[in-house]
Structures are given as C-alpha cells and as structure tokens.
Design a protein around this motif. Sequence first.
Motif, mmCIF file in Angstrom:
data_model
loop_
_atom_site.group_PDB
_atom_site.id
_atom_site.type_symbol
_atom_site.label_atom_id
_atom_site.label_comp_id
_atom_site.label_asym_id
_atom_site.label_seq_id
_atom_site.Cartn_x
_atom_site.Cartn_y
_atom_site.Cartn_z
ATOM 1 N N ILE A 14 0.838 -1.196 0.000
ATOM 2 C CA ILE A 14 0.000 0.000 0.000
ATOM 3 C C ILE A 14 0.878 1.253 0.000
ATOM 4 O O ILE A 14 0.623 2.202 -0.739
ATOM 5 N N ARG A 15 1.921 1.236 0.816
ATOM 6 C CA ARG A 15 2.826 2.388 0.876
ATOM 7 C C ARG A 15 3.554 2.591 -0.445
ATOM 8 O O ARG A 15 3.711 3.718 -0.909
ATOM 9 N N GLN A 29 2.503 1.649 -3.402
ATOM 10 C CA GLN A 29 1.516 2.117 -4.365
ATOM 11 C C GLN A 29 1.263 3.612 -4.171
ATOM 12 O O GLN A 29 1.160 4.365 -5.140
ATOM 13 N N HIS A 30 1.183 4.045 -2.931
ATOM 14 C CA HIS A 30 0.936 5.445 -2.622
ATOM 15 C C HIS A 30 2.119 6.327 -3.034
ATOM 16 O O HIS A 30 1.933 7.475 -3.459
ATOM 17 N N GLU A 31 3.345 5.802 -2.932
ATOM 18 C CA GLU A 31 4.548 6.583 -3.207
ATOM 19 C C GLU A 31 5.186 6.234 -4.554
ATOM 20 O O GLU A 31 6.375 6.485 -4.765
ATOM 21 N N THR A 32 4.397 5.671 -5.472
ATOM 22 C CA THR A 32 4.920 5.227 -6.767
ATOM 23 C C THR A 32 5.673 6.339 -7.502
ATOM 24 O O THR A 32 6.781 6.122 -7.993
#
Length: 170
Positions: free
Chosen positions: A84-85, A87-90
Amino acid sequence: MSEKKEGYRGFRPLADMASGVLDPVLRKRAGINLALLQSWEDIIGSALGAQSRPLKILWPRRAHEDDPFQPATLVIACEGFAAIRIQHETGEIISRVNAFLGFAAIGRIKIEQKPVPKPAPPRRMQQAVVDAASEKHIEAVTAEIEDDGLRAALARLGRSVIAEKAKRGS
C-alpha cells in the motif's frame, strides 16, 4: 617502505570482483544491476527498503531500432502493508530510481506481494584479547606501516590470529 606499499595497489576488494561477475547475469536475467539491489534502502528509504526488494526491470520490446525509447516497468516484491505504501509513493519511487540510474528508465511500478527475505543483521565482531607480550609484538611488526587504516587492520588481524591460536591451544 614505499616499495612494499606498491604491492598493495594490485589488490581489489572481493565485492568488486563479485559485482563484475554478477552484474552481467542480473542484467541478462532480470534487467537489473547489483548497484540497484545494494542501494535499494538508500534509494527508497530504510523503512520501505527493509520490507521490499526490486525483482526485475521489464523493458518493452522494440519492433524496430527506429522505435522511440519507452520506459520500463520495475517489478518490486513486498509484503502486506508495504504494498500500500509503495503504491501510494509510486511517483516518488520512480523519480528516485531514475535519479539513481541517471536517466528516465522507469515509467511504471508493478508490485508482487510475496515474502521478502530480511537482510542478515550485521555481524558484531568482538575485539580479540591478547596478552601484553603479543600486543607489543604486533605493535613492533606493524610500526613501520605508514597507512593508519592498513596498520590498524593488520593489528586487528594479528590479534585475531593469536587469539584463535590460543583458543585452540596451539
């Protein structure tokens, strides 16, 4: 003494030789290099870096040499919450990896949720303890070495060898 120091210049660290062997294999099999693997935590941060690993870089096939360059997809293995992290910081991760590689190589990130082996904790080396006579002998043998780092390393090696011999009873 300078003649003796000349001999040390021919030595290369084992890591340099290993990367020379591993880099072509990694590049061919995974499209990735050893420097990216070794610097992963520095690139994306220690928190995410410890919970993820780059697996491979998928380069798009070009039908012709004249086709324009298309950025690749970086495949990252991670566990649970790290996905999730990531994906959020891609966007930030892509920017950092591209800055590390020196060009806009990565355009997408693909996440594979799978167990990520934890890096082995650094081995804590104990200082070898030797008797006063052995310590004086080590100091005498290493006294003429001009390079402080080399002198200290050889002194540690000497202490370790003497302590190991004493432990074995030789």
